[in-house]
Scaffold this motif. Structure first.
Motif, PDB file in Angstrom:
ATOM      1  N   ILE A  30       0.845  -1.206   0.000  1.00  0.00           N
ATOM      2  CA  ILE A  30       0.000   0.000   0.000  1.00  0.00           C
ATOM      3  C   ILE A  30       0.878   1.253   0.000  1.00  0.00           C
ATOM      4  O   ILE A  30       0.636   2.192  -0.757  1.00  0.00           O
ATOM      5  CB  ILE A  30      -0.954  -0.016   1.206  1.00  0.00           C
ATOM      6  CG1 ILE A  30      -1.946  -1.182   1.078  1.00  0.00           C
ATOM      7  CG2 ILE A  30      -1.683   1.320   1.344  1.00  0.00           C
ATOM      8  CD1 ILE A  30      -2.706  -1.490   2.361  1.00  0.00           C
ATOM      9  N   LEU A  59      -8.071  -4.585   3.762  1.00  0.00           N
ATOM     10  CA  LEU A  59      -8.183  -3.162   3.461  1.00  0.00           C
ATOM     11  C   LEU A  59      -9.652  -2.843   3.221  1.00  0.00           C
ATOM     12  O   LEU A  59     -10.308  -3.479   2.406  1.00  0.00           O
ATOM     13  CB  LEU A  59      -7.353  -2.815   2.221  1.00  0.00           C
ATOM     14  CG  LEU A  59      -7.243  -1.331   1.878  1.00  0.00           C
ATOM     15  CD1 LEU A  59      -6.504  -0.561   2.972  1.00  0.00           C
ATOM     16  CD2 LEU A  59      -6.540  -1.145   0.536  1.00  0.00           C
ATOM     17  N   LEU A  77      -4.835  -4.022  -5.975  1.00  0.00           N
ATOM     18  CA  LEU A  77      -4.882  -2.859  -5.084  1.00  0.00           C
ATOM     19  C   LEU A  77      -5.233  -1.589  -5.860  1.00  0.00           C
ATOM     20  O   LEU A  77      -6.094  -0.812  -5.430  1.00  0.00           O
ATOM     21  CB  LEU A  77      -3.545  -2.707  -4.357  1.00  0.00           C
ATOM     22  CG  LEU A  77      -3.438  -1.644  -3.296  1.00  0.00           C
ATOM     23  CD1 LEU A  77      -4.501  -1.804  -2.219  1.00  0.00           C
ATOM     24  CD2 LEU A  77      -2.048  -1.665  -2.667  1.00  0.00           C
TER      25      LEU A  77
END
Length: 83
Positions: A30, A59, A77
Motif C-alpha cells: 500500500i 483493506l 490494489l
C-alpha cells in the motif's frame, strides 16, 4: 461495524495487528502506491478481533464498505482504489 475513532477519516483503513508479517507485507505494498490510509489494530476492539481475526490483513474502502482481503497484488490494489 463498531464506530471507529475519529482518526479514521481517510478513505481506506487497513485492519492489522502487531507482529503480523502478512500485515507488514500488505502495508509495504500500500505504501508503495503512496495512497492515503489509516490503520486499525484489530486487538484494540473486541468485535474487530472476532470479525477479522483469521482474515487480516484486510483493506476497507469506507465509501462503500468494500473489503480487499490478503493476498492482493499491485494490480488488484490499484483497481480497488478506483484508479
Amino acid at each position: 461495524m463498531p464506530k471507529l475513532s475519529t482518526q479514521h477519516d481517510k478513505a481506506f483503513i487497513l485492519f492489522h495487528t502487531e507482529g503480523c508479517h502478512l500485515c507488514e507485507q500488505a502495508q509495504a505494498l500500500i505504501d508503495s502506491l503512496a495512497m492515503e490510509y489509516t490503520t486499525q489494530d484489530i486487538c484494540d476492539i473486541e468485535s474487530l478481533a472476532e470479525q477479522y481475526g483469521i482474515r487480516i490483513p484486510v483493506l476497507l474502502r469506507q465509501q462503500d464498505n468494500s473489503e480487499l482481503g490478503w493476498p492482493f497484488d499491485i494490480e488488484q490494489l490499484t483497481q480497488f482504489m478506483g484508479a
